[in-house]
Design a protein around this motif. Structure first.
Motif, short mmCIF file in Angstrom:
data_model
loop_
_atom_site.label_atom_id
_atom_site.label_comp_id
_atom_site.label_asym_id
_atom_site.label_seq_id
_atom_site.Cartn_x
_atom_site.Cartn_y
_atom_site.Cartn_z
N HIS A 169 43.67 41.93 47.33
CA HIS A 169 44.29 41.01 48.28
C HIS A 169 43.73 41.23 49.68
O HIS A 169 43.46 40.28 50.42
CB HIS A 169 45.81 41.21 48.28
N SER A 172 40.05 39.82 49.82
CA SER A 172 39.95 38.36 49.75
C SER A 172 40.55 37.68 50.98
O SER A 172 40.07 36.63 51.41
CB SER A 172 40.61 37.84 48.48
N ASP A 197 47.78 42.67 35.94
CA ASP A 197 47.89 42.07 37.26
C ASP A 197 46.52 41.77 37.86
O ASP A 197 46.32 40.71 38.47
CB ASP A 197 48.71 42.98 38.19
N ARG A 199 43.66 41.30 36.12
CA ARG A 199 43.04 40.21 35.35
C ARG A 199 43.63 38.86 35.74
O ARG A 199 42.92 37.84 35.81
CB ARG A 199 43.20 40.44 33.85
N ALA A 200 44.92 38.83 36.01
CA ALA A 200 45.56 37.58 36.45
C ALA A 200 45.00 37.15 37.80
O ALA A 200 44.80 35.94 38.04
CB ALA A 200 47.07 37.76 36.53
N TRP A 201 44.77 38.11 38.69
CA TRP A 201 44.18 37.77 39.98
C TRP A 201 42.79 37.16 39.78
O TRP A 201 42.46 36.15 40.42
CB TRP A 201 44.07 39.02 40.86
N CYS A 202 42.00 37.74 38.93
CA CYS A 202 40.65 37.20 38.67
C CYS A 202 40.73 35.75 38.18
O CYS A 202 39.98 34.89 38.64
CB CYS A 202 39.93 38.06 37.64
N SER A 203 41.64 35.50 37.26
CA SER A 203 41.78 34.15 36.70
C SER A 203 42.28 33.16 37.74
O SER A 203 42.00 31.95 37.64
CB SER A 203 42.74 34.18 35.51
N SER A 204 43.02 33.64 38.72
CA SER A 204 43.62 32.75 39.71
C SER A 204 42.66 32.32 40.81
O SER A 204 42.98 31.43 41.61
CB SER A 204 44.84 33.42 40.36
N GLN A 205 41.48 32.94 40.87
CA GLN A 205 40.54 32.63 41.96
C GLN A 205 39.71 31.40 41.62
O GLN A 205 38.56 31.48 41.23
CB GLN A 205 39.64 33.84 42.23
N GLN A 206 40.34 30.26 41.76
CA GLN A 206 39.73 29.00 41.39
C GLN A 206 38.46 28.75 42.21
O GLN A 206 38.46 28.87 43.42
CB GLN A 206 40.71 27.85 41.60
N ASP A 305 48.18 38.10 27.05
CA ASP A 305 47.59 36.81 27.44
C ASP A 305 48.34 35.65 26.77
O ASP A 305 48.84 35.79 25.66
CB ASP A 305 46.12 36.75 27.01
#
Length: 305
Positions: A169, A172, A197, A199-206, A305
């Motif tokens: 966080h 970024s 948590d 991995r979810a951050w990685c997926s959220s970085q559109q 997942d």
């Protein structure tokens, strides 16, 4: 920020060179010969030999197995490490520049000049957030968008390893134009419950194309894939692959870029061929797709997942 990658994309499985010591050059060469197109190393003598990794890469190129543009070469800058190619008394930016200069030399190839790195990963955060942010600012000077012409375009991706969500966080938010596009962490149930948590951050970085790389995925999870994971054994038996290879297939399907450090030449080829074997099983057998879904749903339930 666009990565402006003109060369190889990051493969779903990369060859990890930690703890290979004097065997590093031979094993990197054999890995490329077996089909690996991603190499992960680090500029720290304690656990890696980056120079020998470069030697193995150059041998494969000289023999015509690959060109530099076929390979995704990734190394690391390691903070606070006395075995790395910098003086710990130097300012952080100077440490980084010394390490990168050494890495570019170690990983240079005969078919491309000047040398470049597909990715540079900070091996861990510094002890404090301000130090980590200072290091990240120095690393950015090597990206394709850098205003510094002497460093611009020598590195195409930046990442960070052994990292927690608060540090991500901070990076970024402080550097929105150049956030981490690689996160490399241990992937184990014991590490924050499969690192959910992060991995979810990685997926959220559109739009940022952030890749999650997992290490210790095999040796750190033996009880799961070897003994407790009935779905892993089912996939292995049906597709005609080893249980280790079946575990790798499931990880890749979940979006984990696997760091595979096998020293066995047979396993190199077997692990790389596993996806094709699974696809063939799913396509050729009447119950193949149903069997795959059974294994896949249980794996997703395991890792959250």
């Amino acid at each position: 920020m666009a990565t402006h990658q003109p060369t190889a994309a990051m493969p779903p499985m990369m060859y990890g060179t930690a703890w290979k010591k004097e065997r590093t050059a031979d094993l990197v060469y054999e890995a490329i010969k077996a089909g690996f197109r991603g190499i992960d190393t680090a500029a720290m003598k304690k656990h890696y030999d980056e120079a020998l990794a470069g030697e193995g890469i150059r041998r494969a190129i000289r023999e015509g197995l690959v060109s530099r543009r076929d390979l995704f070469i990734q190394t690391k800058f390691t903070p606070l490490d006395p075995t790395s190619p910098y003086s710990m008394s130097d300012p952080i930016p100077t440490q980084i520049h010394s390490s990168i200069t050494s890495s570019l030399t170690n990983l240079s190839t005969p078919d491309h000049s000047p040398p470049y790195l597909d990715a540079l990963v900070m091996h861990s955060p510094f002890p404090s957030i301000p130090q980590t942010l200072e290091a990240w600012s120095a690393l950015q000077s090597y990206l394709p968008d850098s205003p510094d012409p002497s460093r611009r375009g020598k590195i195409f991706r930046l990442g960070i390893s052994n990292v927690t969500l608060p540090v991500l966080h901070a990076l970024s938010s402080s550097h929105p134009a150049a956030p981490p596009t690689i996160v490399q962490n241990r992937f184990r149930a014991a590490e924050r419950n499969w690192d959910r948590d992060v991995r979810a951050w990685c997926s959220s970085q559109q739009g940022a194309d952030v890749k999650y790389q997992g290490f210790w995925t095999l040796t750190g999870n033996v009880a799961t894939w070897q003994r407790e994971g009935g779905f892993v054994q089912e996939l292995a038996e049906k597709a005609g692959i080893s249980k280790a290879a079946a575990w790798y297939v499931l990880l890749v399907e979940a979006g984990v870029v696997v760091l595979n450090g096998t020293g066995d030449r047979g396993h190199m080829k077997e692990d790389l061929d596993a996806w094709g074997r699974v696809k063939e099983w799913r396509r050729s057998e009447a119950e193949g797709e149903e069997g795959w879904e059974w294994c896949w749903e249980r794996f997703k339930g395991l890792i959250g997942d």
